[in-house]
Write an enzyme that holds these catalytic residues in place. Sequence first.
Site, PDB file in Angstrom:
ATOM      1  N   SER A 265       0.786  -1.153   0.144  1.00  0.00           N
ATOM      2  CA  SER A 265       0.039  -0.040   0.060  1.00  0.00           C
ATOM      3  C   SER A 265       0.873   1.160   0.121  1.00  0.00           C
ATOM      4  CB  SER A 265      -0.940   0.139   1.238  1.00  0.00           C
ATOM      5  OG  SER A 265      -0.079   0.363   2.407  1.00  0.00           O
ATOM      6  N   LYS A 266       0.359   2.398  -0.173  1.00  0.00           N
ATOM      7  CA  LYS A 266       0.966   3.377  -0.064  1.00  0.00           C
ATOM      8  C   LYS A 266       1.338   3.843   1.180  1.00  0.00           C
ATOM      9  CE  LYS A 266       0.096   8.457  -1.048  1.00  0.00           C
ATOM     10  NZ  LYS A 266      -0.334   9.484  -0.284  1.00  0.00           N
ATOM     11  N   ARG A 267       0.901   3.514   2.178  1.00  0.00           N
ATOM     12  CA  ARG A 267       1.399   3.471   3.294  1.00  0.00           C
ATOM     13  C   ARG A 267       2.579   2.683   3.712  1.00  0.00           C
ATOM     14  NH1 ARG A 267      -2.433   2.119   7.841  1.00  0.00           N
ATOM     15  NH2 ARG A 267      -4.059   3.046   6.347  1.00  0.00           N
TER      16      ARG A 267
END
Length: 510
Positions: A265-267
């Site tokens: 994910s982006k996170r």
Amino acid sequence: MENNVSVRFAPSPTGALHIGGVRTALYNYLFAKKHQGRFVLRIEDTDRTRFVPGAEAYILETLQWLGITADEGPVQGGSYGPYRQSERTDIYKPYIDRLVAEGHAYYAFDTPEELEAMRERLKAARVAAPQYNAVSRAWMRNSLTLPQEEVAALLQSGTPYVIRIKVPHDQDIRLHDSVRGWVKVKSAAIDDKVLMKSDGIPTYHFANVVDDHLMQITHVIRGEEWLPSTPIHVLLYQYLSWEATMPQFVHLPLLLKPEGTGKLSKRDAEKHGFPIFPIAWQDPDTGATAPGFREQGYLPEALLNFLALLGWSAGDNQELLDKEALIQAFSLERVGKAGVKFDIQKAAWFNQQYLRTQPDDKLVQYLQKDLVDYNITATPEKVLRVCQLLKERVTFPHDFWRQGRAFFVAPETYDEKLMAKKWTPEAYALLQALLTVFGELPTFEAEPINAALIPLIEARKLKLNQAMPAIRIALTGSGSGPDLMQSMAAIGQEEVVARITQALERNPVA
Ligand code: GLU
């Protein structure tokens, strides 16, 4: 198959392209080129609630930067256009009418409150996944339950409705995926998806299938997250009598977190300090800019090579493959099933490999740009020399400056720890002697410098690992860098003498 491969990359302009989306585009491109087929870019923008201004331009810029060139698309056109779904609304209408007329789709007039009440009721009855399906549709307000005249009256009066697909109650839906093989899904597990709303705008599922058919797509190559939607698509191909030309499905394995568990994910990317977007993206709502691989100094060729190997292998352990070689080697048979760990070190490695094969004048440009930014003038010969010295040590173009600064700027400080260890009275005396020796050398090149230096060190009974670090720190303030003799030659005679003088003055030995 070989001669009429047609594939498409069909992003929704809902924000920046995730790096996984870029891989999807690349695999489509490589497969099309390999088979001299068509690579279509189609913008799937029917969901106006998720539309983000600037996203389409971002997608186009990314593909252009990477050289993933579409044969047909919103910019260049083509015989199957328009290539933006929002411009194709009229095209979908006859097909939805047909599905309704033939009983494979139906009007549903339920209000949001009624839908909510249905969900509540199913939840209370402990149904695990409450949904509008073959069972629950029986007590909802739709053209399957209401008398025909009432349906006609509702339509007449402009009551809002959606058109849903009528998924059969109990049927096995079978589909073949190039990566997964045969997949069997029970129809009871899927709901009566909305295909179109009363405004005539189709949903993803419907527009996607109609367009793939009309654009004569032969292979649907997309991320694994779309596999659960595929049974719906298969039903639509059946109901529209397009089964004979249904595309081959190819669902690409997930990109996983660097730890290897769960979808990247982006996170995760933020946590590990690497970009998730190909090029920087400025969020139009917050104004915040998320970094991109391009801005971090990744070369398009390197990123392509890295992405190509995330889920596919050339089969002979070969890793360094430029675009042409990738096209030649690409095959769907070598796309793996297992999710692929996203290893940013590997991406950096590819960058390093590609960077060092760039022609010298390109490397000079990189460094020159930073020199200009920092207001430093240097002769072209010196800039070239520094680039050649650092070429094997850099990963990103900006590293030429990061690692080469000391060639252009005298040290402001001296590494204290190293000073404490290496700045001995003997080393100090050697440097004093070097002032004259270096100052008088007729040619200030690595060889003569070395020839003058070594006897001096030996005569003073100094060890190389005492002398060399002291010289380096006097010149650069730090203890590491490329070959010292070459470095001195690159810094230049006058400057070397000046820096030794400065080091001796600033760091007197008691
Ligand atoms: N519009 C979908 C997306 O955003 C396309 C999925 C597909 O390729 O069918 O990824």
